[in-house]
Design a protein around this motif. Sequence first.
Motif, PDB file in Angstrom:
ATOM      1  N   HIS A 157      -5.725  -0.163   0.007  1.00 49.97           N
ATOM      2  CA  HIS A 157      -5.014  -0.768  -1.119  1.00 49.97           C
ATOM      3  C   HIS A 157      -5.930  -0.908  -2.332  1.00 49.97           C
ATOM      4  N   ARG A 158      -7.188  -1.273  -2.102  1.00 46.83           N
ATOM      5  CA  ARG A 158      -8.137  -1.402  -3.205  1.00 46.83           C
ATOM      6  C   ARG A 158      -8.360  -0.058  -3.897  1.00 46.83           C
ATOM      7  N   LEU A 159      -8.526   1.003  -3.117  1.00 44.96           N
ATOM      8  CA  LEU A 159      -8.743   2.326  -3.688  1.00 44.96           C
ATOM      9  C   LEU A 159      -7.521   2.806  -4.470  1.00 44.96           C
ATOM     10  N   ASN A 184      -6.808  -2.979   3.736  1.00 44.68           N
ATOM     11  CA  ASN A 184      -7.372  -3.639   2.554  1.00 44.68           C
ATOM     12  C   ASN A 184      -8.148  -2.662   1.687  1.00 44.68           C
ATOM     13  N   GLU A 185      -8.972  -1.839   2.314  1.00 45.88           N
ATOM     14  CA  GLU A 185      -9.760  -0.861   1.565  1.00 45.88           C
ATOM     15  C   GLU A 185      -8.854   0.188   0.935  1.00 45.88           C
ATOM     16  N   THR A 216       0.830  -1.205   0.000  1.00 44.27           N
ATOM     17  CA  THR A 216       0.000   0.000   0.000  1.00 44.27           C
ATOM     18  C   THR A 216       0.864   1.255   0.000  1.00 44.27           C
ATOM     19  N   VAL A 246      -5.316   0.891  -5.968  1.00 47.61           N
ATOM     20  CA  VAL A 246      -5.254   0.113  -7.217  1.00 47.61           C
ATOM     21  C   VAL A 246      -6.201   0.706  -8.258  1.00 47.61           C
ATOM     22  N   GLU A 247      -7.390   1.112  -7.837  1.00 48.48           N
ATOM     23  CA  GLU A 247      -8.339   1.732  -8.761  1.00 48.48           C
ATOM     24  C   GLU A 247      -7.776   3.030  -9.332  1.00 48.48           C
TER      25      GLU A 247
END
Length: 257
Positions: free
Chosen positions: A109-111, A106-107, A19, A113-114
């Motif tokens: 890292h997801r954001l 986790n959230e 991240t 990546v987007e």
Amino acid sequence: MTSTVAEQPLNSYHLIAQTCLLAGKIILQNGGETYRVEDTMVRIAAAYGVSDAQSYVTPTGILFAMDASIPTTRLIRISERSVNLRKVSLVNDISRRISEGKLDVNEAHRLLVEIDEHSFAYPVWLQVLVAALASGCFLVMFGGRWHDFTAAFCSGGLGFMSVVMLHRLVPVKLFAEFVASLILGGAAILFVKSGIAMDKDLVIIASVMPLVPGLHITNAVRDLMAGHLVSGLSKGVEAFLTAFAIGAGMAAALSFY
């Protein structure tokens, strides 16, 4: 949200490191300063309980190490850089939310990546139109006549479109800037010779403004002031080479005519 080093499993530290590196990579690739990259990575790590994280950033790479008790050291090489300050702003917003304890790893890292996968770029035709309009406005700001607005508008748009298209065909940025400046200068001179414009100097100066590496110069100065001598000097050299390519292309255009 924040926890100590002993409370988290090792795989969670790998995700924290990923991240941090992803946030730093996005900022560095899209026009952010070196000190901003390092500060963002360290702040994110601290928010997730890693208080002794270390980062070392250059314009071409990021080295990030976690706490001394955690065997996690990562290196990312940066091969492509552009200017997209919207991505920088979005990463800064995520970093602030992480520091406030509003996002788990986790959230976050997801954001990130987007953000990394989304281009957030305006259409090329709109970029060219805005560059052309900016050239015309620079002409007026520099004291030029409204009679020359059309010439500056067309020359600036043509030059910016040339650098975008040439950079897609030839990955050497300096070559694209040289040829685009040559085309821009030739167009401006032709407008003057045909009687469409009157003041050749102002038309050329206004038309070339969208190509000037203002952000690189600003980042170089800010990095030098922050003590990042390697990054500051390298960005300053990059800005100088860009300015040299633009000037060489313009000199070639003037010599031809």
